[in-house]
Scaffold this motif. Structure first.
Motif, PDB file in Angstrom:
ATOM      1  N   THR A 111       0.993  -1.307  -0.099  1.00  0.00           N
ATOM      2  CA  THR A 111       0.082  -0.011   0.226  1.00  0.00           C
ATOM      3  C   THR A 111       0.920   1.303   0.106  1.00  0.00           C
ATOM      4  O   THR A 111       0.561   2.194  -0.658  1.00  0.00           O
ATOM      5  CB  THR A 111      -0.971  -0.050   1.152  1.00  0.00           C
ATOM      6  OG1 THR A 111      -1.707  -1.010   1.215  1.00  0.00           O
ATOM      7  CG2 THR A 111      -1.743   1.063   1.313  1.00  0.00           C
ATOM      8  N   ILE A 112       1.902   1.171   0.827  1.00  0.00           N
ATOM      9  CA  ILE A 112       2.860   2.383   0.657  1.00  0.00           C
ATOM     10  C   ILE A 112       3.452   2.588  -0.682  1.00  0.00           C
ATOM     11  O   ILE A 112       3.630   3.644  -0.980  1.00  0.00           O
ATOM     12  CB  ILE A 112       3.756   2.363   1.982  1.00  0.00           C
ATOM     13  CG1 ILE A 112       3.101   2.484   3.467  1.00  0.00           C
ATOM     14  CG2 ILE A 112       4.986   3.288   1.930  1.00  0.00           C
ATOM     15  CD1 ILE A 112       3.964   2.205   4.619  1.00  0.00           C
ATOM     16  N   GLY A 113       3.918   1.312  -0.969  1.00  0.00           N
ATOM     17  CA  GLY A 113       4.694   1.443  -2.275  1.00  0.00           C
ATOM     18  C   GLY A 113       3.852   2.052  -3.387  1.00  0.00           C
ATOM     19  O   GLY A 113       4.296   2.957  -4.387  1.00  0.00           O
ATOM     20  N   LYS A 114       2.299   1.708  -3.472  1.00  0.00           N
ATOM     21  CA  LYS A 114       1.518   2.301  -4.465  1.00  0.00           C
ATOM     22  C   LYS A 114       1.354   3.842  -4.152  1.00  0.00           C
ATOM     23  O   LYS A 114       1.331   4.576  -4.888  1.00  0.00           O
ATOM     24  CB  LYS A 114       0.177   1.511  -4.405  1.00  0.00           C
ATOM     25  CG  LYS A 114      -0.788   2.098  -5.361  1.00  0.00           C
ATOM     26  CD  LYS A 114      -2.090   1.484  -5.619  1.00  0.00           C
ATOM     27  CE  LYS A 114      -3.034   2.525  -6.186  1.00  0.00           C
ATOM     28  NZ  LYS A 114      -4.506   1.910  -5.830  1.00  0.00           N
ATOM     29  N   ALA A 115       1.066   4.222  -2.665  1.00  0.00           N
ATOM     30  CA  ALA A 115       0.695   5.536  -2.506  1.00  0.00           C
ATOM     31  C   ALA A 115       1.811   6.442  -2.923  1.00  0.00           C
ATOM     32  O   ALA A 115       1.488   7.554  -3.405  1.00  0.00           O
ATOM     33  CB  ALA A 115       0.503   5.628  -0.957  1.00  0.00           C
ATOM     34  N   LEU A 116       2.890   5.957  -2.672  1.00  0.00           N
ATOM     35  CA  LEU A 116       4.141   6.738  -3.049  1.00  0.00           C
ATOM     36  C   LEU A 116       4.682   6.453  -4.405  1.00  0.00           C
ATOM     37  O   LEU A 116       5.699   7.264  -4.864  1.00  0.00           O
ATOM     38  CB  LEU A 116       5.327   6.556  -2.067  1.00  0.00           C
ATOM     39  CG  LEU A 116       4.925   6.904  -0.453  1.00  0.00           C
ATOM     40  CD1 LEU A 116       6.176   6.562   0.513  1.00  0.00           C
ATOM     41  CD2 LEU A 116       4.380   7.956  -0.160  1.00  0.00           C
ATOM     42  N   GLY A 117       4.229   5.844  -4.918  1.00  0.00           N
ATOM     43  CA  GLY A 117       4.663   5.580  -6.495  1.00  0.00           C
ATOM     44  C   GLY A 117       6.187   4.910  -6.658  1.00  0.00           C
ATOM     45  O   GLY A 117       6.904   5.508  -7.392  1.00  0.00           O
TER      46      GLY A 117
END
Ligand code: ADP
Ligand code: PHD
Length: 569
Positions: free
Chosen positions: A298-304
């Motif tokens: 989720t963090i990976g996607k949120a921060l791209g």
């Protein structure tokens, strides 16, 4: 860790300037644009903020400049950054941070990647989550005066206090939490009940403790770190306690909080895995067992970010569970679909929902071994070369209950299927494998979301009671699902081999299903026979030469073989 520093913002009479930074390896990917969330910006086509849309985002690798031009408002943002922002997320599971020694090794490991500025996601230390759950269950019946003596509470206290001492950090970072935990157990003892909501609050202590210890340790060794409770920084979930689902609002909220803090005062973010905040109740929720993987993606996607790393105690995703068969070997490449299927069908190595954000954000996930960082691990991406791929991994899901449901013919076939599935929907129980005939359905129930034995029995009784209103129900416990994750383009070869193995072992398959996802064939056997089957299947598929040589030449209409061997992707 190097800090991101904004060096200059150009001015241009025609445009308003906005602060914007860029992703190090991806010059067209800015990190924050006022209040606009990163994934939105990345897609470029979606409307942003007050209705403006981005016309162009470009960057220059050599000058570290990102330029975004917003259409209607004629707003341009240019920021020059001379050092990097956050580059990746690294998640360390319970086994990776089980002791002070392990925490030191993880800190060393992070420092061996000086080119990275990671967000760190941590699980609870070792078996702390299990101990918290056991402590909670004991508290229900032990009486208030005995709550402080619960063995698992002592184990948890002892582990965390010893870790703090061995790392030479100020114990005050955890003492108030340990006291609060004891109070909570007394409260449970007093109420003589443990609701799902309280259960989630109870297990949250594990991650709250581990992240506080690790952040304090990094600070003592001179690496500036900042601890975050996921439920305080925008991880918004459904209010399904013990099994919360991440809501969309999470992505912009988490991105904003982490980047704003990073921009103002760069420090390695240390985030609690597994936890969220229910959007209606505002209470702490959890994402299901093993949910820290989902926190990381989720963090990976949120921060791209350019990569999501999940660090485990195995050399990546393996050809089967190494505790079932120790000759399991690492699988170097997987697709998101294969990994999701593998996780869904019970491979403990990844959380079943964790691939979704990675797939949506198209961010590669690397599964690595924190005990053996040199091992290449597994890289999970959208696509991979399937030319020679036949079988990728064998997964075993135990403790499966199978239901044979035969219609009493009060309903037509369509009505019957619809009614049966509506009962499962009403009871919130998911079904794994299904096979139907005209008047009967066989299916298996997913045990993964049920946390305690009593609950399983309770729910089963309820299901049977409801189904018996319309059908004759035969409940078969003690079954297992064996899932073959692989290239279903070669299903005949896989099935031929698998059934030969099972036939030779004298095992009767009770149900079979080929997933529409095209990466999974599942069959149901008696649980007592399941481990032996996995071992025999592993020997046949992975230890007896190159199977791709067995691929049958496609035949022409007249039955004669075509000259070149073609394997579909
Ligand atoms: N196919 C598989 N590949 C790798 N590990 C597996 C597989 N199936 C089950 N496992 C188990 O998953 C464990 C790692 O997952 P988990 O315990 O959740 O890690 P962590 O707590 O470090 O995140 C391994 O120790 C292994 O026993
Ligand atoms: N601590 C939680 C969450 C988690 O993700 O753990 P791990 O990464 O150790 O599987 C659990 O045990 O379920």
């Amino acid at each position: 860790m190097a800090a991101t520093r904004v060096r200059c913002c150009h001015s241009n009479a025609a445009f308003t300037r906005l602060p914007l930074t860029r992703h190090r390896n991806s010059p067209t990917l800015p990190i924050s644009l006022n209040r606009v969330d990163f994934p939105t910006l990345k897609k470029l086509s979606l409307p942003i903020g007050d209705g403006s849309s981005i016309r162009k985002v470009s960057g220059s690798g050599s000058r570290n400049i990102v330029r975004a031009v917003l259409e209607e408002k004629k707003t341009e943002a240019i920021t020059e950054v001379d050092e990097k922002g956050i580059t990746c997320v690294m998640k360390f599971g319970g086994s990776s941070v089980a002791s002070a020694e392990r925490m030191k090794e993880v800190a060393d490991l992070i420092l061996t990647f000086p080119e990275e500025s990671p967000v760190i996601v941590l699980s609870a230390m070792g078996k702390t989550t299990n101990n918290l759950l056991l402590a909670g269950e004991k508290a229900v019946s032990c009486g208030v005066s005995n709550a402080s003596e619960i063995e698992e509470l002592s184990i948890i206290k002892e582990l965390h206090i010893r870790t703090v001492k061995e790392l030479n950090i100020d114990p005050s970072v955890i003492l108030t939490y340990l006291e609060e935990l004891e109070q909570l157990l007394k409260g449970i003892a007093m109420m003589k009940e443990l609701t799902l909501r309280t259960r989630d609050y109870l297990v949250s202590f594990g991650e709250c403790l581990s992240t506080r210890i690790f952040a304090a340790y990094l600070n003592t060794i001179g690496v500036k770190a900042r601890q975050y409770d996921a439920f305080e920084i925008g991880f918004i979930t459904t209010d399904d306690f013990t099994n919360g689902d991440i809501l969309e609002a999470t992505y912009p909220a988490v991105a904003k909080r982490l980047y704003d803090d990073w921009m103002h005062d760069p420090a390695v973010p240390i985030v609690t895995g597994f936890l969220g905040k229910g959007w209606k109740t505002g209470a702490v929720t959890t994402l299901g067992r093993g949910g820290s993987d989902l926190t990381a993606t989720t963090i990976g996607k949120a921060l791209g970010l350019k990569e999501i790393q999940v660090w485990k105690d195995v050399d990546g995703v393996l050809t089967c569970d190494p505790t079932i068969y120790k000759r399991a070997t690492p699988v170097p490449y997987l697709t998101f679909d294969e990994a999701a299927e593998l996780a869904y069908f019970g491979a403990q190595v990844l959380h079943p929902q964790s691939m979704r954000p990675a797939r949506e954000g198209e961010i590669p996930v690397r599964v690595k071994n924190s005990y053996n960082p040199k091992a290449p691990g597994t890289i999970i991406t959208k696509t991979r070369d399937m030319t020679k791929s036949i079988l990728t991994s064998i997964v075993l899901k135990r403790n499966v209950t199978m239901l044979d449901i035969a219609s009493t013919r009060m309903l037509g076939q369509v009505g019957f299927l619809a009614k049966v599935f509506s009962i499962f929907e009403e009871l919130g129980i998911s079904v794994d494998v299904v096979a139907t005939s005209e008047v009967s359905i066989s299916l298996t129930l997913d045990p993964s979301k049920l946390w305690s034995r009593e609950l399983i029995q309770q729910e089963l009784d309820h299901v049977v009671e409801e189904l018996e209103k319309i059908a004759v129900v035969n409940l078969l416990k003690g079954r297992a699902i064996i899932s073959l994750i692989g290239n279903v383009q070669h299903s005949s070869l896989i099935l031929e081999r698998a059934f030969h193995v099972l036939y030779t072992k004298g095992v009767n398959v009770q149900m079979i299903s080929q997933g529409a996802s095209k990466v999974n064939i599942s069959f149901i056997v008696n649980e007592a026979e399941a481990e032996g089957c996995v071992q025999a299947l592993h020997k046949s598929f992975f230890e007896s030469g190159d199977l791709s040589e067995l691929l049958i030449q496609p035949r022409l209409g007249n039955g004669s073989p075509v000259r070149t061997l073609q394997v579909e992707n």
